[in-house]
Enzyme design. Structure first.
Site, PDB file in Angstrom:
ATOM      1  N   HIS A  19      13.195  62.689  -1.147  1.00  0.00           N
ATOM      2  CA  HIS A  19      13.480  62.513  -2.574  1.00  0.00           C
ATOM      3  C   HIS A  19      14.949  62.806  -2.883  1.00  0.00           C
ATOM      4  CE1 HIS A  19       8.952  63.517  -3.388  1.00  0.00           C
ATOM      5  NE2 HIS A  19       9.125  62.383  -2.730  1.00  0.00           N
ATOM      6  N   ASP A  37      10.559  56.693  -2.007  1.00  0.00           N
ATOM      7  CA  ASP A  37      10.487  57.276  -0.661  1.00  0.00           C
ATOM      8  C   ASP A  37      11.236  56.419   0.352  1.00  0.00           C
ATOM      9  OD1 ASP A  37       9.015  59.570  -1.182  1.00  0.00           O
ATOM     10  OD2 ASP A  37       7.099  58.712  -0.575  1.00  0.00           O
ATOM     11  N   HIS A  39       6.377  57.206   5.915  1.00  0.00           N
ATOM     12  CA  HIS A  39       7.560  57.812   6.528  1.00  0.00           C
ATOM     13  C   HIS A  39       7.681  57.492   8.019  1.00  0.00           C
ATOM     14  CE1 HIS A  39       8.159  59.867   2.789  1.00  0.00           C
ATOM     15  NE2 HIS A  39       7.002  60.485   2.880  1.00  0.00           N
ATOM     16  N   HIS A  62       6.944  55.006  -6.566  1.00  0.00           N
ATOM     17  CA  HIS A  62       7.263  56.193  -5.763  1.00  0.00           C
ATOM     18  C   HIS A  62       7.406  55.826  -4.289  1.00  0.00           C
ATOM     19  CE1 HIS A  62       7.848  60.355  -4.799  1.00  0.00           C
ATOM     20  NE2 HIS A  62       7.080  60.150  -3.739  1.00  0.00           N
TER      21      HIS A  62
END
Length: 303
Positions: A78, A241, A264, A237
């Site tokens: 973030h 990310d 991720h 969001h």
């Protein structure tokens, strides 16, 4: 010339780690040309530095973790997203613990911190990585791709079979500029399911999580009293990310990222594959800002 940027002043904040639940002191400091973003574990003696680079990513369970030997910094995405969004090339990020504070679960508080510190142009050209051909990684039905694009575009699709998600769009695309990032992406919060929280806490994850720093979803809907900040906040969001994860290339991107159910781990695999394939990218600078395909906010003095 589009110049590199750092912070004008030192600025500090306090928060808790999402996964550790620990109180964390965060200090953002200016850094010289070509430093990049460097995390510093100031609680250790001697201080341990971890550059924000794809090769230094260790863990990718629920967040992106940077490692240097047995020293780590969790949940960097973030803050890195805010750095990317405002075009900060060089900065030191000092922490008093092993995790970046979660703040409100978005990049908004970090954007505010950076803008409060002020931005300063440096006497060196900003380097961009331009995507020259398609690069893709897949894991089952998950996919992450870079394709050439004259600008920086992030397109993402999620696929949750849940009433809260089925009732609203699960795909979004953002043609990046500092303005579009701040307005359309930066305030999108991380989200989680009540049904997962017990499992996460058993594994020492989400110990600091609450409706104060995440969107919490149960079988019936969103538990947060104030609801959503954007109608498409969930997928936004994921875009936030991705922008943070992609900044681990060490430079701003010129190209398009397309993610389908990516996270991720896959984002990092894509970066590593791109870095290996030297014919898939080039480093470019812009002598004339008007010819650059990406628009950044003009540096303003801290107030």
């Amino acid at each position: 010339m589009i110049k590199q940027r750092t912070l004008k002043n030192i600025i500090r904040a306090t928060g808790v780690g999402l996964h550790s639940g620990e109180k964390v002191y965060l200090t953002l400091k200016p850094a010289p040309v070509d430093t990049g973003i460097v995390f510093r574990r100031a609680d250790l003696d001697p201080v341990v530095e971890i550059p924000a680079r794809a090769a230094n990513v260790g863990e990718t369970t629920m967040s992106t973790t940077l490692v240097n030997g047995d020293v780590k910094v969790d949940t960097v995405e973030h803050l890195l997203s805010a750095m990317a969004g405002l075009g900060i090339d060089n900065a030191y990020v000092e922490l008093s613990a092993s995790e970046v504070p979660i703040m409100d679960g978005s990049a908004g508080p970090f954007v505010f911190l950076i803008q409060s510190a002020g931005l300063e142009e440096q006497d060196a050209a900003k380097k961009f990585i331009r995507i020259l051909r398609e690069v893709t990684v897949e894991d089952g039905d998950k996919r992450a791709t870079f394709v050439p694009f004259e600008g920086f575009k992030v397109s993402f699709e999620i696929d949750f079979d849940h009433p809260v998600f089925r009732d609203r769009t699960q795909s979004a695309s953002v043609d990046f500029s500092s303005t579009s990032f701040v307005k359309e992406v930066s305030r999108a919060r991380t989200f989680g399911f009540m049904s997962d929280i017990e499992y996460l806490r058993k594994h020492n994850l989400a110990l600091g999580g609450s409706v104060e720093n995440a969107i919490v979803v149960d079988a019936d809907g969103v538990l947060n009293e104030d609801g959503l900040r954007y109608e498409d906040e969930f997928v936004k969001h994921k875009i936030l990310d991705a922008i943070g994860d992609l900044y681990l290339l060490g430079n701003s991107l010129i190209g398009e990222f397309k993610g389908f159910k990516s996270g991720h781990a896959l984002n990092n695999q894509l970066l590593r594959k791109l870095i290996e394939q030297k014919d898939a990218w080039e480093v470019v600078t812009f002598e004339d800002a008007s010819t650059a395909p990406i628009s950044y906010m003009r540096p303003v003095a801290a107030v």
